[in-house]
Design an enzyme around this catalytic site. Structure first.
Site, PDB file in Angstrom:
ATOM      1  N   HIS A 164     -10.781 -10.115  -2.959  1.00  0.00           N
ATOM      2  CA  HIS A 164     -10.652 -10.432  -1.541  1.00  0.00           C
ATOM      3  C   HIS A 164     -11.860  -9.844  -0.826  1.00  0.00           C
ATOM      4  O   HIS A 164     -12.475  -8.891  -1.305  1.00  0.00           O
ATOM      5  CB  HIS A 164      -9.330  -9.924  -0.952  1.00  0.00           C
ATOM      6  CG  HIS A 164      -9.025  -8.479  -1.219  1.00  0.00           C
ATOM      7  ND1 HIS A 164      -9.533  -7.445  -0.462  1.00  0.00           N
ATOM      8  CD2 HIS A 164      -8.256  -7.894  -2.170  1.00  0.00           C
ATOM      9  CE1 HIS A 164      -9.084  -6.291  -0.919  1.00  0.00           C
ATOM     10  NE2 HIS A 164      -8.308  -6.530  -1.959  1.00  0.00           N
ATOM     11  N   HIS A 217      -7.622  -0.347   2.525  1.00  0.00           N
ATOM     12  CA  HIS A 217      -7.268   1.072   2.506  1.00  0.00           C
ATOM     13  C   HIS A 217      -7.530   1.726   3.861  1.00  0.00           C
ATOM     14  O   HIS A 217      -6.772   2.604   4.293  1.00  0.00           O
ATOM     15  CB  HIS A 217      -8.060   1.799   1.420  1.00  0.00           C
ATOM     16  CG  HIS A 217      -7.389   1.813   0.081  1.00  0.00           C
ATOM     17  ND1 HIS A 217      -7.198   0.681  -0.671  1.00  0.00           N
ATOM     18  CD2 HIS A 217      -6.847   2.833  -0.644  1.00  0.00           C
ATOM     19  CE1 HIS A 217      -6.582   0.998  -1.802  1.00  0.00           C
ATOM     20  NE2 HIS A 217      -6.346   2.295  -1.808  1.00  0.00           N
TER      21      HIS A 217
END
Length: 534
Positions: free
Chosen positions: A417, A424
């Site tokens: 992706h 995160h």
């Protein structure tokens, strides 16, 4: 075992009375007490939900600018394409890329099934970008600044930092002030025209090297206390020594392996693991922690540590701190806080996926490294900023590995992706914000520690006081930037911290009017240092 109902077991005698097993008792139509009727409660619940939805709906619609690389470069060299078919230069097959864009544009599940893949690796959940969240802001209602342009000096500084991060993966954080590699990294990054990492008097030092730039990031050790201290976990304790990968083992440094991976095939060099669990003590350890964690793991641990400190660590706005007869539970107690941490991180992850797939589609650092390699070997001609091409870091990587590719800490490299923003970072922004809303930011963490250089023990830390607010911000940066050490994200991908923060704030706004307690509101410090009260 379920029995068979018999009329003789339960016989209705008259309205309000039931005979059962020979006994007669009164059946009351409703035993509810409270300040409102059930009918009024239903109306109140509807109005609260309606008002929250209207509040979010009526916020100003933001723009969603991007860096323009997708339109600028016909061959899409500035955009993410891992997993699609590529030519020998690692440039994406344009028909496949256009099929991906078509699917993203229509949002049709069927169109996604017609995206050609180059190998066996699938794209990572692009349809998450269209999902709706029922609490807080819609994913499309949060905006970001554009990612750095491919040819910019900003990108040059970020990529050079990543080459230095790869070269210094095995240097303990505690030795940054003396190790020749980290000294060289700080010196070179200080000279870049648009490097945006933290500095002291305009200079990158070994005390600011690779760190985040939130309040608290530059105080004390590189790693947050919440990634080192023991975690109380029900009837047991989690000691934060983790499996890490073997020192000196990097991946995707051969061109053949790099190209195969871009096409969606597994790496030929598997991960190798250190047999001894260790406390996080260097970039390789931090990158591997961020490789294996689940979405809210770091903030679950931080929450459990903070709860173990008792009422003194709670936010002064917690209404039960002033009660002589009650404690919090599902409101303003542990179940409330734990739920909100998990709730916010999922919503933030969804917001990241919207930005990644439907706005920016920024190429990953490993893809950029391929562009650098082909430029410097003369097999392609790309408009890469000269500061990057002339960097000492790239020369050192070539000297060590024989290519100009960006060495990866993970065998598979980056996930499939796009890079911007880091998922995160979005999750970290949401988790840290929720915890700052419920805990006292000025509370000083007792008995602080620092990992030994071999990662086998924790030593007492001596230095400036480490506060909850500062260490939560540092935790957000450790997790939000931790995958940079592995080579899968850029520093600016950490802008996701602000996305996650906005998600958490929106959730708190929606829940603010659902409580019965005398509550003055959630109050905390944002990542930019400003105060907010909800």
């Amino acid at each position: 075992m379920f029995g068979v109902f018999k009329m003789s077991d339960k016989v209705l005698l008259n309205e309000g009375k039931v005979a059962q097993g020979g006994n007669t008792f009164n059946q009351v139509e409703s035993c509810e007490i409270g300040p409102t009727s059930t009918r009024q409660r239903r109306e109140d619940a509807f109005q609260i939900r309606r008002n929250a939805a209207l509040f979010q709906k009526n916020l100003t619609l933001p723009g969603h600018p991007c860096n323009g690389d997708e339109n600028l470069f016909v061959n899409k060299i500035g955009n993410f394409s891992k997993g699609l078919p590529h030519n020998h230069l690692g440039e994406v097959d344009l028909n496949a890329y256009n099929d991906m864009i078509r699917a993203l544009s229509t949002g049709s599940p069927d169109d996604f099934e017609f995206i050609p893949l180059g190998g066996v690796t699938k794209l990572a959940s692009p349809q998450t970008a269209y999902a709706f969240e029922m609490v807080g802001p819609d994913t499309h209602h949060i905006s970001m600044i554009p990612a750095p342009a491919f040819s910019s000096a900003w990108s040059a500084g970020e990529m050079t930092e990543l080459y230095w991060l790869a070269l210094t993966r095995d240097v303990p954080f505690a030795k940054y002030n003396t190790d020749p590699l980290t000294l060289a990294a700080a010196g070179e990054l200080s000279g870049f025209s648009d490097f945006r990492g933290p500095k002291v008097n305009g200079v990158v030092t070994t005390d600011t090297l690779f760190r985040g730039d939130t309040p608290g990031d530059l105080t004390g050790p590189y790693i947050s206390q919440f990634l080192w201290k023991d975690i109380p976990y029900g009837a047991t304790t989690i000691v934060q020594r983790y499996r890490t990968t073997a020192a000196g083992v990097d991946h995707m440094t051969s061109y053949e392996d790099w190209l195969n991976t871009q096409n969606g095939f597994p790496s030929s060099t598997p991960n190798q693991f250190d047999p001894t669990p260790r406390y996080i003590r260097n970039g390789r350890d931090l990158g591997e922690w961020c490789h294996r964690d689940f979405t809210f793991q770091g903030f679950l641990g931080a929450c459990l540590i903070l709860l173990s400190y008792g009422p003194a660590a709670l936010s002064p706005s917690n209404p039960y701190l002033r009660s002589a007869t009650q404690n919090g539970r599902s409101t303003f107690g542990a179940p409330h806080i734990l739920d909100f941490v998990a709730r916010a991180t999922r919503a933030a992850d969804m917001a990241a996926w919207y930005q990644k797939w439907l706005v920016h589609r920024r190429l990953r650092p490993e893809e950029f490294g391929g562009r650098v390699h082909n430029q410097l070997t003369g097999t392609a001609n790309y408009p890469i900023n000269q500061e990057l091409l002339d960097s000492q870091a790239i020369a050192d990587v070539y000297s060590k590995f024989g290519t100009y590719l960006l060495p990866q800490a993970y065998a598979e490299g980056c996930p499939t992706h796009p890079s911007y923003p880091a998922g995160h970072a979005c999750v970290a922004g949401a988790g840290a914000t929720m915890l700052k809303a419920f805990f006292k930011e000025s509370f000083v963490i007792p008995n602080p520690v620092v990992a030994s250089t071999d990662g086998l023990s924790l030593l007492p830390y001596s230095g400036p006081a480490l506060t909850v607010g500062g260490e939560l911000n540092k935790l957000a940066s450790n997790i939000g930037l931790g995958r940079n050490t592995a080579g899968v994200h850029y520093r600016s991908d950490g802008e996701g911290l602000k996305v996650g923060e906005a998600v958490a704030i929106g959730i708190l706004q929606d829940y603010r009017k659902t409580y019965n307690e005398n509550f003055s509101g959630f109050s905390f410090t944002k990542f930019d240092g400003t105060k907010i009260v909800i």
